[in-house]
Design a protein around this motif. Structure first.
Motif, PDB file in Angstrom:
ATOM      1  N   ASN A   1     -17.695 -11.084   9.030  1.00  0.00           N
ATOM      2  CA  ASN A   1     -18.142 -10.623   8.478  1.00  0.00           C
ATOM      3  C   ASN A   1     -16.661 -10.383   7.209  1.00  0.00           C
ATOM      4  OD1 ASN A   1     -18.698  -9.315   5.582  1.00  0.00           O
ATOM      5  ND2 ASN A   1     -19.514  -7.410   7.217  1.00  0.00           N
ATOM      6  N   SER A   2     -16.723 -10.540   5.933  1.00  0.00           N
ATOM      7  CA  SER A   2     -15.891 -10.635   5.018  1.00  0.00           C
ATOM      8  C   SER A   2     -15.869  -9.051   4.608  1.00  0.00           C
ATOM      9  CB  SER A   2     -15.755 -11.403   3.413  1.00  0.00           C
ATOM     10  OG  SER A   2     -16.622 -11.243   3.658  1.00  0.00           O
ATOM     11  N   TYR A   3     -16.303  -8.615   3.577  1.00  0.00           N
ATOM     12  CA  TYR A   3     -16.582  -7.327   3.268  1.00  0.00           C
ATOM     13  C   TYR A   3     -17.485  -7.362   2.778  1.00  0.00           C
ATOM     14  CZ  TYR A   3     -14.280 -10.741  -0.401  1.00  0.00           C
ATOM     15  OH  TYR A   3     -13.939 -11.779  -1.666  1.00  0.00           O
TER      16      TYR A   3
ATOM     17  N   ARG B   1     -16.557  -4.784  10.007  1.00  0.00           N
ATOM     18  CA  ARG B   1     -16.283  -5.636  10.398  1.00  0.00           C
ATOM     19  C   ARG B   1     -14.279  -5.897  11.150  1.00  0.00           C
ATOM     20  NH1 ARG B   1     -16.390  -3.820   5.518  1.00  0.00           N
ATOM     21  NH2 ARG B   1     -14.611  -3.610   3.859  1.00  0.00           N
ATOM     22  N   HIS B   2     -13.864  -6.962  11.124  1.00  0.00           N
ATOM     23  CA  HIS B   2     -12.907  -6.732  12.329  1.00  0.00           C
ATOM     24  C   HIS B   2     -11.733  -7.276  10.836  1.00  0.00           C
ATOM     25  CE1 HIS B   2      -9.861  -8.702  14.477  1.00  0.00           C
ATOM     26  NE2 HIS B   2      -9.567  -9.012  14.224  1.00  0.00           N
ATOM     27  N   PRO B   3     -10.499  -6.017  11.076  1.00  0.00           N
ATOM     28  CA  PRO B   3      -9.253  -6.236   9.416  1.00  0.00           C
ATOM     29  C   PRO B   3      -9.030  -7.510   9.251  1.00  0.00           C
ATOM     30  CG  PRO B   3      -9.050  -4.861  11.470  1.00  0.00           C
ATOM     31  CD  PRO B   3     -10.044  -5.401  12.813  1.00  0.00           C
ATOM     32  N   ARG B   4      -8.921  -7.823   8.079  1.00  0.00           N
ATOM     33  CA  ARG B   4      -8.436  -8.735   7.657  1.00  0.00           C
ATOM     34  C   ARG B   4      -7.185  -9.572   7.859  1.00  0.00           C
ATOM     35  NH1 ARG B   4      -8.816 -10.095   1.071  1.00  0.00           N
ATOM     36  NH2 ARG B   4      -8.028 -11.984   0.924  1.00  0.00           N
ATOM     37  N   ALA B   5      -6.703  -8.246   7.559  1.00  0.00           N
ATOM     38  CA  ALA B   5      -5.323  -8.844   8.348  1.00  0.00           C
ATOM     39  C   ALA B   5      -4.911  -9.189   9.008  1.00  0.00           C
ATOM     40  CB  ALA B   5      -4.157  -7.817   7.233  1.00  0.00           C
TER      41      ALA B   5
END
Length: 425
Positions: free
Chosen positions: A89-91, A98-102
């Protein structure tokens, strides 16, 4: 990047389903072709929080079809992996956590073999779905998913370029040489436009658009002139040589603070060595062609250059109005790097660099975000960002159109972003 709802502008009629089957295969196949030059280790690279690994892009675009098409149509649908909804998942807050973007670069598992299997299984299920005579509204969402994947194709290229630029070996994704080098710079001219009430925005003619391109509406334009081509590397070098990065009078306050904080002295990927200028490209490290468009500059740099020239950036309404009239003169060369204008008729509207405008990214009059998760993509980002117009050398050709509203924060410059000048009359 933007996404849309199932608006009339994005709708497909049932008799278009067969062509959508072909388009689905073409778009998904192109994603695979883009990464043919990567080694296994390359797929996990994440060089900064703004970028994502190639593996994540390939999985996320697959997650879109699984989440918004397949699972929605079958109450008994079994996902390929129950973990993928969280990992890829993005946002979309409405979909779940969701998994952290960074930290996407930390996902060594699932393996690339598992990601390729994820894509293969999803494509098989999508092929069956598309040949089952689905309702028109679902064809519209599939079309949205394809444009969403094309956005990620561009992001994949710019993200791997940034990652490779940080590698001391300076690897190249594309082994073919650049087709044009050291071309003569075409003289820039001013194209005048009288004051006028014009219409901008997508005309909802049945072709695809994102919801932020709607509704079409009237805008009053004061007299203005817009440059016949993009600002070149050679012209931007004159700004550098005139100590442009050392003179605060040209910079917006936040831009000047960013210059000082980040020690910016030139565009991203530029380097001066032994009295010669080079830059990093998808073709590896290359001498700078002074006639080619400058790219990888942010809004602050674009605005400072325009002020230095006694000009300004165009508004998005000016850009779209001019491009709609002049677009038949477009002669973009398919490349992985922006190319010099070929002649006086080459306006470089599309296929070279995204062009910063002076317009804040805000909703058009009468804009309404779609309900549900798909409505999250555009409306919630209409704050503290600027509009870019046109398209870049990394934008798929079928994804380009003059009404497209790209948007980024003012400090970002890892995308293929450049400059077109304008001035008031």
């Amino acid at each position: 990047m933007a996404a849309t709802s199932s608006t009339p502008a994005g709708m497909k009629t049932p008799d278009q389903a067969d062509s959508l089957v072909t388009r689905y295969a073409d778009v998904r196949g192109w994603s695979k072709r883009l990464v043919e030059g990567l080694q296994t280790e390359d797929f996990l690279l994440q060089s900064m929080p703004d970028a994502s690994p190639a593996k994540w892009h390939l999985a996320h675009t697959t997650w879109f079809f699984e989440t918004f098409v397949l699972a929605k149509n079958d109450p008994a649908y079994q996902p390929v992996s129950k973990d993928f909804s969280f990992l890829f998942n993005s946002y979309y807050n409405a979909v779940g956590e969701r998994h952290p973007r960074a930290e996407r670069g930390l996902l060594s598992r699932p393996s690339m073999d598992e990601v390729w299997n994820y894509r293969r299984e999803t494509d098989e299920r999508m092929a069956a779905f598309l040949t089952s005579e689905p309702a028109t509204e679902w064809l519209s969402i599939v079309e949205l998913g394809l444009h969403h994947e094309q956005q990620h194709q561009e992001l994949l290229l710019t993200d791997i370029k940034h990652a490779f630029s940080r590698n001391l070996l300076k690897p190249a994704l594309v082994t073919d040489p650049l087709a044009t080098k050291n071309m003569k710079t075409v003289e820039a001219r001013w194209i005048p436009f009288d004051e006028n009430v014009v219409e901008i925005g997508h005309d909802a003619d049945g072709s695809f658009c994102f919801d932020n391109e709607l509704p079409r509406h009237r805008v009053f334009l004061e007299p203005f002139e817009i440059a016949s081509r993009l600002v070149t590397c050679g012209e931007y070098l004159e700004f550098i040589n005139d100590r442009g990065y050392e003179r605060p009078e040209f910079w917006l306050s936040e831009g000047w603070d960013a210059v000082q904080a980040n020690d910016w002295e030139m565009p991203l990927y530029w380097q001066e060595t032994e009295n010669a200028w080079h830059h990093f490209t998808l073709h590896g490290r290359q001498p700078i062609d002074l006639a080619s468009p400058v790219c990888h500059v942010n809004l602050y740099e674009a605005d400072a250059y325009a002020r230095w020239k006694g000009c300004r950036l165009p508004t998005e309404a000016e850009w779209e109005h001019a491009a709609q009239i002049e677009l038949e003169k477009e002669t973009a060369i398919p490349q992985w790097h922006p190319q010099a204008a070929l002649d006086d008729e080459d306006r470089q509207w599309m296929g070279h660099v995204w062009q910063w405008t002076g317009s804040q990214y805000t909703p058009y009059p009468g804009y309404r975000a779609a309900a549900g998760a798909l409505g999250e993509y555009n409306g919630k980002f209409m704050c503290n960002q600027h509009v870019l117009r046109g398209s870049s050398c990394a934008t798929p050709a079928s994804h380009r159109r003059p009404t497209y509203r790209n948007f980024f924060h003012a400090s970002k410059r890892w995308q293929f972003t450049g400059i077109r000048l304008a001035r008031s009359c």
